[in-house]
Scaffold this motif. Structure first.
Motif, PDB file in Angstrom:
ATOM      1  N   VAL A   1      54.513  46.072   6.356  1.00 16.84           N
ATOM      2  CA  VAL A   1      53.912  47.316   6.841  1.00 16.84           C
ATOM      3  C   VAL A   1      54.705  48.489   6.286  1.00 16.84           C
ATOM      4  N   ASP A   2      53.998  49.459   5.720  1.00 13.19           N
ATOM      5  CA  ASP A   2      54.652  50.677   5.250  1.00 13.19           C
ATOM      6  C   ASP A   2      55.165  51.450   6.472  1.00 13.19           C
ATOM      7  N   GLU A   3      56.451  51.763   6.481  1.00 12.49           N
ATOM      8  CA  GLU A   3      57.034  52.461   7.628  1.00 12.49           C
ATOM      9  C   GLU A   3      56.312  53.768   7.902  1.00 12.49           C
TER      10      GLU A   3
ATOM     11  N   ARG B   1      46.353  49.952  13.235  1.00 16.37           N
ATOM     12  CA  ARG B   1      46.463  48.889  14.245  1.00 16.37           C
ATOM     13  C   ARG B   1      47.472  47.839  13.791  1.00 16.37           C
ATOM     14  N   THR B   2      47.420  47.506  12.508  1.00 17.77           N
ATOM     15  CA  THR B   2      48.374  46.528  11.974  1.00 17.77           C
ATOM     16  C   THR B   2      49.799  47.052  12.082  1.00 17.77           C
ATOM     17  N   ALA B   3      49.985  48.332  11.769  1.00 19.08           N
ATOM     18  CA  ALA B   3      51.322  48.922  11.823  1.00 19.08           C
ATOM     19  C   ALA B   3      51.898  48.836  13.234  1.00 19.08           C
ATOM     20  N   LEU B   4      51.086  49.150  14.243  1.00 17.65           N
ATOM     21  CA  LEU B   4      51.595  49.145  15.613  1.00 17.65           C
ATOM     22  C   LEU B   4      51.678  47.744  16.200  1.00 17.65           C
ATOM     23  N   ALA B   5      50.992  46.771  15.606  1.00 16.77           N
ATOM     24  CA  ALA B   5      51.131  45.390  16.076  1.00 16.77           C
ATOM     25  C   ALA B   5      52.571  44.930  15.913  1.00 16.77           C
TER      26      ALA B   5
END
Length: 917
Positions: free
Chosen positions: A105-107, A89-93
């Protein structure tokens, strides 16, 4: 469906059929040929059928906007993000700009989250299919490209994929998004969008120009344009601008390219319109409001819109075709371009757009601009767009004034780190080396440490990796946390346990009081524990517990597999398995493929020892597939594949893998490869009955281990098999030495495998020396009883095989038959065909028979002919069956009789074992 696009019925039908079958479709052809029209027609048809469309149409300028394309693709399913794990969720935020991202965020996590979201959409019963459509894929921004590349190859064919790409010939370039690789490549349907004929061009030109052109002129336009619709339209417009239509023999308006034709049209526009569309072409995402802030009046776009060059829809301004935007940018002189970028920077409201424009117009050192651009780089890094962040950091470093040493060093290092994070090891290596040359002091140490990490990740030689790390240590101020971090990495890189232990000790001491370095501190403790054991010291399990407490909920990224390796070496397979699966789950969520590959290999090895060979095969196959996808070194996977083959009795294939691995180890001077493949070569030779060869390979393994000072090689348990090979080869002096070596390992650290190995070895050696084996057999029975049935099932069955042979030599035939019959059954349960066959052969030598595995009449005939040396073709002709039927019957015969080759089949048939009629 074909009526929506003139002249494209064939390609439309082929594409839709492939999409219905789950095969990805790539539409390719030159610029202006009509790929986008076909693409839109297919999307419209899919929408009418209720498919969920996830689409993007990136442009050249948008390639610099991180996640612009991915945000478009995921927007229709953004409501599902809440169903994902917190890291995803954090990555897509950061992609969807739905929340502020405060930590980088790790790609790879973005790719994993994209995959999870696509899988969730594909599982929705409300929609018959999900279709991901990408028009003009080469213009995807790099972060979006990598996330989609990662996700799509894992969701095809459950998710349909439709992509267009510019190409000058069929299959002239690799397919975008890696669609031509692996399993996806097998399914890929590449369709060339070719030229239109005169009839189709007639309809296209009439719709575009409103003029009905005579057929002779249409024929000439078709010839001049090569059937390219966009070029034909531009030629037709050029003809219509002439005072009168050209005579049949006169030349048409000539231009060297489509871009030149467009440039000619641009030149005819009013000056305010040219200025407006230049600003639009240089903007990231042009809007009426943004252009107005730059001084463009709305009416300035009218002439361009009437000419069909741009489309204004609401607030958005878009070019009708990417060629038009490219032609506009190419027509802007460099000095004018810089002034326009400056204007766009000064009027931009978005800080990232301002930084992007500043990076294109500032050339002299400028501290304020450098700071803004670096801040944009940090934001992109936090969003999981490291490649774009790297470019911004490099620009910031270039613009930093000579006196700002700290900022320059920080930005250079950040750029190199971002390139490493993006997986571009070659660029990262170059960036780290350049940074090391430019920087001094601690910053130089940081750059050299990064260089070492890059080399380790890229499977460079250990010498290169160690050299970079040693140079990093020399540049780091003694006693600092930087020195501690470098020592921790050296403890990981170094194979010799004494040296690795000393580095880990230094790291633990220097990092113990640094809260910011807690993960590396935990790794240092793990490495210290691990290498103390490898060096032959008493296992300080309190160090292990201290490390596990220090790492908390997140396993150490530097040495997280150490606890699992330790528990596996103790044959505590459940604990090892749980740790590895926990780490694998986290790696999958992050999209960390290198870690997944390593963990799958460890799981494969764990399940091999635990006797769960089907599970091991799945893990090894998954590691093989993953490694092939991202280019991992295959040595570990090949070794595990060889071990599984050898355990199952396919010793010739295993021996070939071992020989290849040993040759490669010699070429590279790689002692780790030599160790694992010498062990495989030894076991394959032992199982295949080549006992002197097995003894030689185990001797090489022991010499390599001793050369390293590796007193306790936790992952390698070879002494029991070495002893067996020496006894079989008649080298009893070496066998006695090996038994003592094993006894020392057992006294140092008693484990189930050493308990069974010692007891088995004593029976073998006592028997070979002519001693009474009765006492050793009692000890062997007790050792086997002490090890649970689900721990080391192969070792337990081999103990029975040795016991049965010893009982037979003592003329205790009933006990021999019982032991050997049970051994055969346990080998069968595992799938150890060669050892099962050997156990049955030993049963027959006692005068007994193993319960026969009845062959059918056809199987018996096939077996007899095969044992007599007949080929499959001859057998087929003799029995009036097909060669495939022969193969199927032979496979069943091999399985029933526990043999793996025609030579073994011949021997079994000669004895008549298990072939009662």
């Amino acid at each position: 469906m074909g009526g929506a696009v003139i002249g494209r019925d064939g390609v439309l039908s082929q594409a839709r059929r492939a999409l219905d079958e789950g095969r990805p479709v790539l539409l390719e052809g030159p610029a202006g040929i009509g790929k986008t029209a076909v693409h839109r027609c297919l999307l419209d048809a899919a929408a009418r059928d209720g498919w969920l469309l996830l689409c993007c149409a990136p442009t050249e300028v948008e390639r610099a906007l991180p996640f612009a394309a991915l945000a478009d693709v995921l927007a229709p399913i953004a409501d599902r993000v809440a169903e994902l794990s917190p890291p995803q969720r954090t990555a897509l935020a950061g992609v969807l700009l739905s929340a502020e991202v405060t930590e980088p965020v790790d790609e790879r996590a973005v790719g994993a989250a994209t995959r999870a979201l696509l899988e969730a959409a594909a599982a929705d019963p409300e929609r018959p299919r999900v279709l991901v459509g990408v028009d003009d894929a080469p213009w995807l921004d790099p972060p979006s490209e990598r996330a989609l590349r990662f996700a799509l190859r894992r969701v095809v064919p459950r998710v349909a994929v439709l992509v267009t790409a510019r190409s000058e010939g069929p299959q002239a370039t690799p397919a975008p998004l890696g669609l031509d690789h692996g399993a996806t490549g097998v399914l890929l349907e590449r369709l060339g969008v070719g030229p239109l004929g005169v009839g189709a061009l007639h309809h296209v030109l009439r719709a575009a120009t409103g003029a009905a052109l005579p057929r002779p002129l249409l024929v000439r336009l078709a010839e001049e344009s090569g059937g390219n619709p966009l070029l034909a339209i531009e030629l037709a417009r050029a003809v219509l601008r002439l005072p009168h239509r050209p005579d049949p023999g006169a030349d048409l308006p000539a231009a060297p390219s489509l871009r030149q034709l467009v440039a000619d049209r641009l030149a005819a526009l009013p000056a305010p319109t040219r200025h407006a569309i230049r600003l639009a072409a240089l903007s990231g995402v042009p809007t009426l409001d943004g252009l107005a802030r730059a001084g463009v009046a709305f009416a300035d776009l009218d002439a361009a819109e009437e000419a069909g060059l741009v489309v204004v829809a609401g607030e958005e301004v878009a070019f009708a075709h990417p060629v038009y935007a490219a032609a506009v940018r190419a027509d802007v002189p460099s000095g004018v371009r810089r002034r326009l970028h400056r204007l766009l920077a000064d009027t931009a409201q978005d800080p990232d757009e301002r930084a992007r424009q500043l990076a294109r117009c500032v050339s002299a050192p400028a501290p304020e601009a450098a700071a803004e651009i670096a801040a944009a780089g940090a934001r992109q890094q936090a969003r999981g767009a490291p490649e774009i962040a790297a470019g911004l950091y490099d620009t910031a470093a270039r613009l930093a004034p000579p006196g700002t040493v700290t900022e320059h060093a920080r930005w250079r290092l950040a750029a190199a780190q971002c390139r490493y994070d993006s997986g571009d090891y070659a660029a990262a290596r170059t960036a780290a080396e350049q940074a090391a040359e430019e920087l001094t002091g601690p910053a130089r140490g940081e750059a050299l440490l990064l260089r070492a990490v890059i080399g380790w990740s890229a499977d460079e030689s250990p010498e290169k990796v160690m050299a970079a790390a040693e140079r990093a240590l020399a540049a780091a101020p003694p006693g600092t946390t930087l020195a501690g971090r470098i020592h921790a990495h050296l403890g990981m890189f170094e194979d010799a346990p004494d040296l690795a232990r000393r580095h880990a000790e230094h790291a633990a001491a220097l990092l113990a009081s640094s809260p910011d370095d807690r993960p590396v501190y935990a790794a240092a403790l793990l490495l210290l524990f691990f290498n103390e054991v490898r060096a032959g010291l008493t296992a300080r399990t309190e160090l292990l517990e201290q490390a596990l407490a220090a790492e908390g909920e997140e396993p150490s990224w530097l040495a997280g597999t150490v606890p699992a390796i330790w528990w596996r070496s103790l044959d505590e397979h459940d604990r090892a398995r749980a740790r590895l699966h926990r780490m694998l789950g986290r790696a999958v969520v992050r999209g960390d493929e290198p870690s997944q590959h390593e963990l799958l290999c460890h799981l494969g090895e764990t399940e091999l020892l635990a006797g769960r060979w089907a599970d091991a095969a799945e893990h090894i196959a998954a590691a093989r597939e993953l490694g092939e996808q991202y280019g991992a070194d295959s040595a570990g996977v090949e070794w595990l594949e060889g071990l599984l083959l050898a355990y199952r009795g396919r010793v010739e294939e295993a021996a070939r893998i071992a020989d290849t691995g040993l040759r490669r180890a010699d070429e590279l001077g790689d002692l780790w490869r030599r160790r694992i493949h010498a062990q495989l070569a030894g076991y394959a030779a032992l199982t295949g009955g080549r006992l002197p060869d097995a003894a030689r390979h185990y001797g090489l393994l022991a010499a390599t281990v001793d050369e390293l000072g590796l007193v306790e090689p936790l992952a390698q348990r070879f002494e029991p098999d070495w002893l067996e090979a020496c006894v079989g080869a008649g080298d009893l002096a070496t066998a006695e030495t090996v038994l003592e070596r094993l006894a020392v390992r057992h006294r140092r650290l008693a484990r189930p495998w050493t308990t069974l190995g010692l007891a088995r070895g004593r029976v073998l050696l006592d028997g070979a020396l002519g001693r009474d084996t009765s006492g050793a057999l009692v000890e062997l029975a007790a050792a086997r009883a002490a090890v649970p049935a689900d721990v080391l099932p192969l070792d337990r069955a081999r103990c029975l095989l040795v016991a049965g042979v010893a009982y037979r030599r003592l003329r205790r035939r009933r006990e021999a038959r019982d032991a050997l019959t049970t051994a055969a059954a346990e080998f069968d349960a595992l799938g150890a065909a060669a050892l099962a066959a050997r156990a049955r052969a030993e049963v027959e030598r006692t005068g007994g028979r193993v319960a026969p595995r009845q062959l059918t009449g056809t199987e018996l005939e096939v077996a007899r002919l095969a044992a007599a040396g007949r080929t499959n073709r001859v057998i087929a002709d003799t029995l009036f069956i097909s060669p495939k039927t022969v193969e199927a019957n032979l496979a069943r015969v091999y399985r029933k009789l526990g043999v793996t080759s025609r030579a073994e089949l011949g021997a079994t048939m000669a004895r008549g074992a298990g072939v009662e009629e």
